[in-house]
Design a protein around this motif. Sequence first.
Motif, PDB file in Angstrom:
ATOM      1  N   ASN A 271       0.833  -1.195   0.000  1.00 55.15           N
ATOM      2  CA  ASN A 271       0.000   0.000   0.000  1.00 55.15           C
ATOM      3  C   ASN A 271       0.872   1.250   0.000  1.00 55.15           C
ATOM      4  O   ASN A 271       2.024   1.231   0.443  1.00 55.15           O
ATOM      5  CB  ASN A 271      -0.889   0.014   1.244  1.00 55.15           C
ATOM      6  N   ARG A 272       0.298   2.369  -0.451  1.00 49.82           N
ATOM      7  CA  ARG A 272       0.951   3.670  -0.370  1.00 49.82           C
ATOM      8  C   ARG A 272       0.131   4.542   0.569  1.00 49.82           C
ATOM      9  O   ARG A 272      -1.056   4.795   0.309  1.00 49.82           O
ATOM     10  CB  ARG A 272       1.086   4.333  -1.738  1.00 49.82           C
ATOM     11  N   LEU A 273       0.770   4.995   1.642  1.00 55.18           N
ATOM     12  CA  LEU A 273       0.079   5.673   2.731  1.00 55.18           C
ATOM     13  C   LEU A 273       0.761   7.006   2.988  1.00 55.18           C
ATOM     14  O   LEU A 273       1.931   7.048   3.401  1.00 55.18           O
ATOM     15  CB  LEU A 273       0.117   4.786   3.983  1.00 55.18           C
ATOM     16  N   THR A 274       0.044   8.087   2.732  1.00 59.50           N
ATOM     17  CA  THR A 274       0.673   9.395   2.828  1.00 59.50           C
ATOM     18  C   THR A 274      -0.336  10.450   3.268  1.00 59.50           C
ATOM     19  O   THR A 274      -1.534  10.371   2.968  1.00 59.50           O
ATOM     20  CB  THR A 274       1.286   9.788   1.466  1.00 59.50           C
ATOM     21  N   GLY A 275       0.150  11.445   4.024  1.00 62.00           N
ATOM     22  CA  GLY A 275      -0.663  12.584   4.414  1.00 62.00           C
ATOM     23  C   GLY A 275      -1.650  12.311   5.525  1.00 62.00           C
ATOM     24  O   GLY A 275      -2.515  13.153   5.803  1.00 62.00           O
ATOM     25  N   ASN A 276      -1.560  11.159   6.181  1.00 59.63           N
ATOM     26  CA  ASN A 276      -2.440  10.827   7.291  1.00 59.63           C
ATOM     27  C   ASN A 276      -1.789  11.216   8.617  1.00 59.63           C
ATOM     28  O   ASN A 276      -0.611  11.561   8.664  1.00 59.63           O
ATOM     29  CB  ASN A 276      -2.724   9.319   7.290  1.00 59.63           C
TER      30      ASN A 276
END
Length: 354
Positions: free
Chosen positions: A199-204
Motif C-alpha cells: 500500500n501507499r500511505l501518505t498525508g495521514n
Amino acid sequence: MRTFKLRHLAVATAALAIGMTQLPGAHAAPAPTVHTVKPGQSIQAAVKAARPGDTVQLRAGVYRENVQITKSLTLRGVGRTTVLTAPDKASANACGKAGHGICVTGTAQRRVKNVRIRSLTVTGFPKNGIWGSQTVRMDVRNALAEKNGQQGIGQQLSTRGSFLRNISRNNKESGIFLANTVDAEGGATDAKGTRVAENRLTGNRIGVVVRRLRNLTVEQNTVTGNCGGVFVVGDESKPRAGDLTVAHNAVQANNAYCAPNARLPFIQGAGIVLTGTDTTRVTGNQVHNNVGTSPMSGGIVLFKSVVGVANSKNTISRNVMTGNKPADVADRDKGPGNTFTGNVCTLSVPTGRC
C-alpha cells in the motif's frame, strides 16, 4: 440373456441419474450474477438484490451514498474514476448512521465472510472510508481512500483480512487501522494472518496503526509524509499486542506535525514505533529522514505505552536507517529482552543499538 439384462439395467440406471441432475430444483448452486450499477442508480439496492458470491459492478462516475454489506460478495469499480462520496443526507442504513462510506458488518454469532472490495475511490466521509467489523477474509485491493474524517481503511473484531495495493491518503487519523476493538478494553486478539502489503500511505496522522492484535504482517508498504509511519500499539492487557512482523517497508520523511490528544503526545518525525508490545519482528525496512522533536520521533522507536508498560522481547534486525533525528534507533523504554542485530544506522539512543 442374464448379461443382456444386467447391461440394460446399468444403462437405465445411468440414464435416470443423468436425468435427475438435469431436473429443475436438483439443488445445483446458481451461477454468480453480476449486478451492474450506473451513476444515479443505487448501489445499496444492488447489494440487497445480490446473492452470496455475486458481484456488484460499478461503472465510472460519482455515487453519493453509504453502502452497508452483510453478505459475501464482490463490490468492484473500474478504478479511481468510480467515486463513492458522502451524500448531502446520510443513508438510512447503519453505515450512514455511523458516518462511514462502505461498511462490511457481521455479528459475533454470524461473521460476514469473503467480501471483496476492488478498484474504487472512497472519499469525504465524516468517519471511515472503508470499515469492517466482525468479518473473516475481508479483502480490499486497489482502492483509493482519501480525505475521510477518521480512518481511510480499517477493521475491528475481524480475522484473516487482506489489504493490498491500496492508496490511503490525507485521512485525519490512519491510512490503514487494524484493532481488536475500538470501543472496549481487552487483550490482544489473534488476527489469524491478516496482511497489509504494497500500500501507499501518505498525508495521514499515522500511516498504519496495529492496535492490540497478534499474528499479522505489515510488509512492502510505502509510508511517507504522515506525522507517524507505522505504529504497533499495546498496553497492560493480556495477551499483549505483538507476535507480528513489520518487514521490508519504505518508511520515509513522516515529518508532518499532529497535535497531542488525550492519549499521546504530539507526533512528528516518527518512523516505526513500538509501544507496549512483545515478540514483534521489525526487519529489513528502509527507514530514512524521519525528523522531529516529539518523544516518539526517530527512525525505529521503542516507547512505553500510555499506561507505562515497556516493550519486551522484540527483534529489530537488518534494517537500514539514515537521516532520522534525533536518532536512527531510539530505545526509550529499555524493556527486557529486546534485541538489535544487523542494522545499518549512524546514531542510536542509547549507544550500541546500531
